[in-house]
Design a protein around this motif. Structure first.
Motif, mmCIF file in Angstrom:
data_model
loop_
_atom_site.group_PDB
_atom_site.id
_atom_site.type_symbol
_atom_site.label_atom_id
_atom_site.label_comp_id
_atom_site.label_asym_id
_atom_site.label_seq_id
_atom_site.Cartn_x
_atom_site.Cartn_y
_atom_site.Cartn_z
ATOM 1 N N LEU A 1 1.002 -0.918 0.098
ATOM 2 C CA LEU A 1 -0.339 0.396 -0.158
ATOM 3 C C LEU A 1 0.693 0.921 -0.045
ATOM 4 N N PRO A 2 0.187 2.542 -0.656
ATOM 5 C CA PRO A 2 1.496 3.941 -0.781
ATOM 6 C C PRO A 2 1.361 4.293 0.787
ATOM 7 N N GLU A 3 2.366 4.962 1.120
ATOM 8 C CA GLU A 3 2.313 5.599 2.742
ATOM 9 C C GLU A 3 1.879 6.317 2.466
ATOM 10 N N TYR A 4 1.356 7.024 1.670
ATOM 11 C CA TYR A 4 0.322 8.295 1.488
ATOM 12 C C TYR A 4 -0.146 8.687 0.213
ATOM 13 N N ALA A 5 -1.429 9.297 0.225
ATOM 14 C CA ALA A 5 -1.737 9.845 -1.043
ATOM 15 C C ALA A 5 -2.408 11.379 -0.543
ATOM 16 N N PHE A 6 -2.016 11.908 -1.933
ATOM 17 C CA PHE A 6 -2.731 13.285 -1.595
ATOM 18 C C PHE A 6 -3.909 13.904 -2.739
ATOM 19 N N THR A 7 -3.788 14.761 -2.413
ATOM 20 C CA THR A 7 -5.048 15.918 -3.178
ATOM 21 C C THR A 7 -4.330 16.868 -4.314
ATOM 22 N N GLN A 8 -5.300 16.757 -5.301
ATOM 23 C CA GLN A 8 -4.378 18.124 -5.906
ATOM 24 C C GLN A 8 -3.875 19.304 -5.642
ATOM 25 N N GLU A 9 -4.757 19.643 -4.438
ATOM 26 C CA GLU A 9 -4.004 20.851 -3.826
ATOM 27 C C GLU A 9 -3.180 20.577 -3.334
ATOM 28 N N GLN A 10 -2.739 19.597 -1.990
ATOM 29 C CA GLN A 10 -1.840 19.581 -1.061
ATOM 30 C C GLN A 10 -0.294 19.262 -2.220
ATOM 31 N N LEU A 11 -0.772 18.123 -3.638
ATOM 32 C CA LEU A 11 0.580 17.791 -4.350
ATOM 33 C C LEU A 11 0.919 19.968 -4.312
ATOM 34 N N ASN A 12 -0.176 20.813 -4.803
ATOM 35 C CA ASN A 12 1.043 21.404 -5.485
ATOM 36 C C ASN A 12 1.304 22.814 -4.238
ATOM 37 N N THR A 13 0.879 22.617 -3.109
ATOM 38 C CA THR A 13 1.339 22.777 -1.829
ATOM 39 C C THR A 13 3.322 22.332 -1.391
ATOM 40 N N ILE A 14 3.183 20.900 -1.808
ATOM 41 C CA ILE A 14 4.373 20.138 -1.881
ATOM 42 C C ILE A 14 5.157 20.829 -2.773
ATOM 43 N N ALA A 15 4.955 20.796 -4.018
ATOM 44 C CA ALA A 15 5.329 21.486 -4.778
ATOM 45 C C ALA A 15 6.382 22.817 -4.740
ATOM 46 N N ASP A 16 5.737 23.929 -3.669
ATOM 47 C CA ASP A 16 5.755 25.267 -3.529
ATOM 48 C C ASP A 16 6.874 24.750 -2.545
ATOM 49 N N LEU A 17 6.637 24.152 -1.154
ATOM 50 C CA LEU A 17 7.331 23.785 -0.003
ATOM 51 C C LEU A 17 8.931 22.832 -0.939
ATOM 52 N N ALA A 18 9.101 22.390 -1.927
ATOM 53 C CA ALA A 18 10.611 21.867 -2.162
ATOM 54 C C ALA A 18 10.998 22.640 -2.517
ATOM 55 N N ALA A 19 10.211 23.074 -3.734
ATOM 56 C CA ALA A 19 11.100 24.944 -4.201
ATOM 57 C C ALA A 19 11.264 25.235 -3.454
ATOM 58 N N ALA B 1 11.876 24.654 -0.201
ATOM 59 C CA ALA B 1 13.519 24.555 0.781
ATOM 60 C C ALA B 1 14.519 23.971 -0.128
ATOM 61 N N GLY B 2 14.307 23.719 -1.186
ATOM 62 C CA GLY B 2 15.876 23.054 -2.381
ATOM 63 C C GLY B 2 15.446 21.898 -1.928
ATOM 64 N N LEU B 3 14.121 20.583 -2.039
ATOM 65 C CA LEU B 3 14.566 20.188 -2.079
ATOM 66 C C LEU B 3 13.515 18.931 -3.086
ATOM 67 N N THR B 4 13.740 18.054 -3.156
ATOM 68 C CA THR B 4 13.650 17.504 -4.844
ATOM 69 C C THR B 4 11.559 16.884 -4.395
ATOM 70 N N GLU B 5 10.903 17.364 -5.167
ATOM 71 C CA GLU B 5 9.341 16.213 -4.812
ATOM 72 C C GLU B 5 9.460 15.171 -3.604
ATOM 73 N N ASN B 6 10.368 14.241 -4.618
ATOM 74 C CA ASN B 6 9.692 13.380 -4.118
ATOM 75 C C ASN B 6 10.250 13.019 -2.220
ATOM 76 N N VAL B 7 11.012 13.631 -1.818
ATOM 77 C CA VAL B 7 11.765 13.795 -0.338
ATOM 78 C C VAL B 7 10.048 14.919 0.425
ATOM 79 N N THR B 8 9.606 15.911 0.046
ATOM 80 C CA THR B 8 9.441 16.227 0.304
ATOM 81 C C THR B 8 8.045 15.971 0.569
ATOM 82 N N ARG B 9 7.277 14.902 0.183
ATOM 83 C CA ARG B 9 6.176 14.263 -0.592
ATOM 84 C C ARG B 9 6.347 13.353 1.342
#
Length: 775
Positions: free
Chosen positions: A5-23, A25-33
């Motif tokens: 099973l996936p450890e997590y699942a996100f809504t599109q809104e959450q994915l957008n937030t994650i993309a912004d946080l990754a940018a 913080a200078g981190l990959t979106e993979n680790v930010t997820r």
């Protein structure tokens, strides 16, 4: 059955937030997820998480009761009062006692520290309080890692004319002690409530001494890891700083206790090397020895106490192994076919049953309760699995219990001997009505499936997420794979080096699954990622944690089934009662057994083609050669290996008539066999003529320098390139090896010249000829 099973699942809104946080913080979106899923969901939280340090430590005075505790201790110092500290016998309690001892001495108080033994029971009692007062008659009594559930005992201390400070981290009871309490679980302004007992003691030391208390961060770190509190929040900062002490200015007592040199001491080193040695002292009835080790500065004492604790740990391991073997023998006799496993014995030690119960619970993926006889009572320890709350289950069966306590995953329990069976039945019924079959499926949570070469930046960021542990496990990933190249790490090693399309892997104890890895069976490989440096180069390795596959898939695996069928001819036929059924009778018996229990039924097919006759089994997982799980869940397996262990199963049904019954597990069993379906058609048409075998032998002699492989199966493809059928080639090499014409000693083919042999002296040859005559 296992599932991913996936450890997590996100809504599109959450994915957008994650993309912004990754940018930002200078981190990959993979680790930010991964961070976002674990509650690290703001820029400030990410900054602190990826940069753990003492700078993130919280103000201890935010904790309720801290100011009052400091004032009371200060008054005791100023007035020269006698101070007693009372701890616990596990690693957390011993480390908390050591922190409080050192901190109070620096603060100006010479404390009397009492570390109880397991026989005293957990926490305070009037009996142990009396012993403390007889010894030093304290005027201030401080508990560490205990006391929050001891309202009656703290009142008793107060009535003896002594002030009390309770420092603890356990869950709050309905009635709290009427004294000064320092516990992060109280409602206050302290924003983190998952400190361990030594963590609370450390915060009190900080409140007394400021940053001077940081010199005892190694004790707080060891306790935090040993007590299995989440490595998140302030615990992450404590462990990070404490590991710096372990790696750069390690305390002499730890140097002796660890006993060997590590490239780096990690949280895992503490969890699997150091913590067991500390806990062993308490389990062996000498917790005081561990405390003495932590406070002495005498080199001789440090050495002797370290040797003692290591000896205790060796003895503890021996007792645990013996207890585990004893429990497994009882379980084999009783059977593990219910929703709960319950066992008891008069000879077991109460100090070890919790460890063994946890081991069995993990192995069988079911709640496990082990009991020790004490007169007409049974004293037990319960351990559970992720989806089953054993505390609630026990509470709902409390009419059969004298006393119990604990939490969702673990509990202590006392019952009368005559209530054992009643409690077992009640728990089975309670769990059956509360949980579904899915709750007992072994679940592997993965962060994501890897679809390309594993990125180096991602791997480096995963390394930055150290330390990993409880509540912050090392992320798992998976890849989909067909045939992979694999080989032992070294000759005769059970560990494999595996080459996949996206990452190089290591599979510890994976040798039994070598055939699955190398075959084109569709599989999911679940792994963790490790980053290392060798000669200045960064190396990314995956460590395989599990393997899920569909035994119905793959074309080339048929050869491995054929080869496995021949391998079983070497084994002896067991003494078993064979009952022949029709196909319809076989299906009826399977349906009956599946309805009776989700455990204990082993369905065996000699050939994958047999499954075409059993459409009703299409939804069941299908294993090859070995069970993929040890929990004796109902099993469908194709071509069991000669050395397979199926001893936990009680019902055996062959879906076809096999070429042999050579499985030691079947000894003394009643085995049901479908007599209408032939399971040895794989030997149909096999050329057994002497001339054909001689042709293969001549080719082996001629091409010996070009052939490479450690067994007949390894050479099958090379045989095909010489114009031979793969099955014929495998069959011939097994016959030649049995007759002494060839050998695979040291993993290399040797052809012996001048050896005369009669084919009829080969049991494999005679067996195949016999099967062909009876098709």
């Amino acid at each position: 059955m296992k599932k991913i099973l996936p450890e997590y699942a996100f809504t599109q809104e959450q994915l957008n937030t994650i993309a912004d946080l990754a940018a930002s913080a200078g981190l990959t979106e993979n680790v930010t997820r991964i961070l976002y899923a674990r509650g690290v969901d703001t820029a400030d939280k990410i900054r602190k998480f990826m940069n753990p340090s003492s700078k993130n430590f919280l103000d201890p005075f935010l904790m309720k009761g801290m100011r009052e505790a400091v004032d009371m201790i200060t008054q005791a110092r100023d007035e020269g009062k006698t101070v007693a500290v009372f701890g616990d016998y596990d690693a957390d309690g011993i480390c908390a006692s050591a922190i409080m001892y050192h901190a109070l001495r620096v603060f100006g108080i010479e404390p009397h520290v009492y570390v109880p033994e397991r026989t005293d029971g957990y926490g305070l009692s009037e009996e142990v309080v009396d012993r403390v007062f007889e010894d030093c008659n304290p005027e201030l009594f401080i508990t560490v890692d205990c006391g929050i559930s001891c309202a009656k005992e703290t009142q008793y201390i107060y009535e003896l004319g002594c002030d009390v400070i309770v420092t603890d981290h356990h869950e709050l009871p309905e009635v709290l002690p009427d004294c000064v309490i320092v516990n992060p679980k109280l409602k206050d302004d302290y924003p983190y409530d998952n400190l361990c007992g030594a963590g609370v003691a450390f915060k009190l030391a900080c409140a007394l001494l400021g940053e001077r208390a940081y010199e005892w961060l190694d004790f707080a770190t060891l306790a935090t890891v040993a007590d299995s509190v989440p490595l998140l929040g302030e615990n992450r900062d404590i462990v990070t700083e404490g590991l710096k002490l372990f790696n750069h200015s390690i305390r002499p007592c730890f140097t002796e206790l660890i006993g060997k040199t590590y490239d780096a001491i990690t949280a895992q080193t503490l969890a699997f090397n150091l913590a067991p040695r500390i806990n062993a002292a308490g389990r062996m009835g000498d917790a005081r020895a561990a405390f003495e080790l932590f406070i002495t500065e005498n080199a001789v004492d440090i050495y002797e106490l370290s040797v003692k604790l290591c000896a205790y740990n060796t003895e503890r391991q021996k007792y645990c192994d013996e207890l585990y073997s004893s429990a497994k023998a009882k379980l084999k006799e009783k059977g593990a076919y219910g929703n709960v496993i319950m066992l008891s014995d008069e000879s077991w030690n109460t100090g070890f049953i919790g460890i063994v119960a946890a081991r069995i619970a993990e192995e069988y993926n079911r709640p496990t309760l082990l009991f020790v006889h004490h007169g007409d009572m049974l004293k037990g320890s319960a351990r559970s699995i992720e989806n089953v709350n054993i505390f609630t289950a026990l509470k709902n069966c409390s009419e059969h219990i004298e006393e119990f306590g604990g939490h969702a995953q673990a509990a202590g329990i006392n019952i009368k001997v005559e209530n054992f069976a009643a409690l077992e039945n009640a728990l089975n019924e309670e769990i059956a009505k509360t949980y579904t079959a899915e709750d007992f499926e072994q679940t592997l949570y993965v962060a994501e499936e890897i679809l390309s070469r594993f990125p180096e930046k991602f791997a480096k960021e995963l390394a930055m997420m150290e330390p990993y542990g409880v509540g912050h496990k090392r992320p798992q990933f998976c890849i989909s794979a067909g045939a992979c190249m694999a080989r032992p790490l070294k000759a005769m090693s059970p560990h494999l080096s595996v080459k996949s399309e996206f990452i190089d892997l290591v599979y510890f104890s994976g040798a039994k699954n070598l055939q699955i890895i190398e075959s084109d069976v569709r599989k999911k490989i679940v792994f963790e990622v490790n980053l290392s440096r060798f000669r200045g180069r960064v190396q990314i390795k995956g460590y395989i944690r599990d393997l899920l596959y569909d035994g119905r898939t793959g074309r080339r695996v048929a050869e491995r089934i054929f080869s496995n069928g021949i391998a079983r001819f070497y084994a002896e036929r067991p003494e078993a009662e064979i009952v022949e059924l029709t196909t319809e009778q076989t299906k009826q018996r399977i349906a009956q057994k599946l309805a009776e229990s989700p455990y204990g039924l082993c369905m065996i097919a000699s050939d994958r083609r047999t499954l075409r006759m059993y459409e009703e089994l299409e939804g069941l997982p299908c294993d090859l050669f070995y069970p993929s799980s040890r929990n004796v869940a109902n099993l469908l397996i194709i071509s069991p290996a000669p050395d397979v262990d199926l001893s936990g199963y009680r019902d055996f049904i062959f879906l076809d008539t096999p070429g042999d019954y050579n499985l030691a597990t079947l000894t003394g069993k009643t085995v049901y066999v479908n007599g209408e379906i032939c399971g040895y058609k794989m030997f149909e048409g096999l050329d057994t003529a002497r001339e054909s075998l001689l042709e293969i032998y001549s080719a082996l002699r001629r091409e010996i320098n070009r052939l490479s492989g450690g067994c007949a199966e390894d050479l099958a493809a090379q045989g095909e390139s010489m114009g031979f059928d793969r099955r014929e080639f495998i069959f011939a090499l097994n016959v030649f090896e049995e007759l002494g014409l060839i050998s695979f000693a040291d993993g290399k083919l040797t052809v012996y010249r001048g050896v005369k042999a009669d084919l009829q002296n080969s049991g494999i040859y005679r067996k195949v000829c016999h099967l062909q005559e009876n098709e």
